[in-house]
Enzyme design. Sequence first.
Site, PDB file in Angstrom:
ATOM      1  N   SER A   1       9.038  43.197 -43.244  1.00 17.43           N
ATOM      2  CA  SER A   1       7.909  42.910 -42.357  1.00 17.43           C
ATOM      3  C   SER A   1       7.079  41.759 -42.904  1.00 17.43           C
ATOM      4  O   SER A   1       7.151  41.403 -44.080  1.00 17.43           O
ATOM      5  CB  SER A   1       7.039  44.151 -42.177  1.00 17.43           C
ATOM      6  OG  SER A   1       6.509  44.579 -43.413  1.00 17.43           O
ATOM      7  N   ASN A   2       6.264  41.189 -42.035  1.00 14.43           N
ATOM      8  CA  ASN A   2       5.440  40.038 -42.406  1.00 14.43           C
ATOM      9  C   ASN A   2       4.403  40.413 -43.456  1.00 14.43           C
ATOM     10  O   ASN A   2       3.970  41.566 -43.536  1.00 14.43           O
ATOM     11  CB  ASN A   2       4.746  39.492 -41.148  1.00 14.43           C
ATOM     12  CG  ASN A   2       4.063  38.171 -41.385  1.00 14.43           C
ATOM     13  OD1 ASN A   2       2.910  38.111 -41.785  1.00 14.43           O
ATOM     14  ND2 ASN A   2       4.779  37.091 -41.137  1.00 14.43           N
ATOM     15  N   SER A   3       3.987  39.440 -44.238  1.00 17.60           N
ATOM     16  CA  SER A   3       2.981  39.683 -45.275  1.00 17.60           C
ATOM     17  C   SER A   3       1.680  40.221 -44.688  1.00 17.60           C
ATOM     18  O   SER A   3       0.909  40.905 -45.366  1.00 17.60           O
ATOM     19  CB  SER A   3       2.708  38.399 -46.053  1.00 17.60           C
ATOM     20  OG  SER A   3       2.179  37.392 -45.195  1.00 17.60           O
ATOM     21  N   ALA A   4       1.434  39.923 -43.407  1.00 23.67           N
ATOM     22  CA  ALA A   4       0.218  40.412 -42.755  1.00 23.67           C
ATOM     23  C   ALA A   4       0.177  41.937 -42.707  1.00 23.67           C
ATOM     24  O   ALA A   4      -0.901  42.531 -42.683  1.00 23.67           O
ATOM     25  CB  ALA A   4       0.122  39.849 -41.336  1.00 23.67           C
TER      26      ALA A   4
END
Length: 503
Positions: free
Chosen positions: A191-194
């Site tokens: 998943s994205n770092s966000a």
Amino acid sequence: MDVNEFREFGRAAVDFVADYLENIRDKDVLPSVHPGYLHKLLPEVMPEQPENWREVMQDMQKFIVPGITHWQSPNFHAYFPTACSYPAVIGELLSSGFGIVGFNWLCSPACTELEVIVMDWLGKLLNLPEEFLNCHDGPGGGVIQGSASDSILIAVLAAREQSVRRVGEESPEMTESDIRGRLVAYSSDQSNSAVEKAGILAAMPMRLLSTDAKCALRGDTLRKAIEEDLAIGNIPSVCIATLGTTGTCAFDDIEEIGKVCKEYNVWLHIDAAYAGAAFCCPEYHHLMKGVELAESFNFNAHKWMMVNFDCCAMWLKNADLLVQAFNVDRIYLQHRFQGQSKAPDYRHWQISLGRRFRALKLWITLRTVGAEGIRKNIRHHINLAQHFAALITADGRFEVIGEPSMGLVCFRLRGECSATQKLLDKITERKRIFMIHGNIHGKLVIRFAICGMDPQVKDIDFAFQEIQSAITDINFVPNEISDKIHDRFSKEITFLSSEERLQ
């Protein structure tokens, strides 16, 4: 500056942007500057007296443009695209001119109601379940956030507060601080770092779970993690699933994950920041199977829908949960129309109070491009990615890792990872194209994403030629079999036009 000067400045600025975008192919995609370059060129304090706008535009060309990474260049292949189109630029200009801060309906009814309308347009375009739409009788609806990062954080915060209320009612002997200290969130290691950042900001541990051979999170993996946490007294709260991961554009199994979330009363949020726009094409709608099991969903219209940053579309099945989580209802924010379904106060649906008139640029773009124009643009990007994958595959020095997904191709030089890193470093140093690396199952890969305002087959051919030229510069020596394949490919490719190879 009076209105006449504004007209002149505005015309000059529009011409400047048009010339910039029209000639963007001629520029190296990466700038040739070093940290601190602008500090040496601009004064340390602002001017005491006003300067002429013409001087400002001259300095724009002399000082600012040389330090820009050209995201709208068709030679930009890093990250994922950030959209830009002439209609969206006009929409941004008009929004700035109105100067609206639309935190509630009364601040500007058109600002709120246009957002309600265009979010329904988008939801229907993607064929989202009607429970997510504003026009449905239920508490669901859509809202424009700044970015996917905002949407993910908002979903995590809303899920957190819902979990605190639910567990507090079920176990009144537990204190609120004890409940908050036991909450856990889940996502995949792709998943994205966000997502990880949202866990930090929400003070909730975010467990990044392993994925399968296709880099997708599966239901059994989530179930195992939830049961592990329950066994030690933790409280599962939210799961962030991804449709189109940043690294490989992989698709989590939403149907499996959604069933597990329902079983354990876990909020499921779907982050489809990049790939979500493709669901407007019927041939890709199957990739969102199980979306009806989610509580919230987001995608970035500013990635693939020709709307410039920032414009993230987010939908919720029950927007009342956001209001419960974020509502601070001071007297100066109240008005006599609040609470009506067609007049939502979007300040309750986000973190900040103020909000821009983002719906305007979205509305203008959707009207002037049309649904079929959006589908055509997305399919064009995907076709270009397939073309690049064919070029890479035919050259035996390379291997494509996994299947090309949407507008993304992941590839590497055969052999040690150090050769691939050396190749990417050389390409970056030359500045003609821009790509970034990734890691897939321990292998270093180069991500090639189709980006830019108007990418064409010739741009993909240019990128491939640049990659081949960089290989020569690093003195990469392929094995004997790959060398023969490359020699044969190099001879055959000269007899085919770019258009013929794309077909």
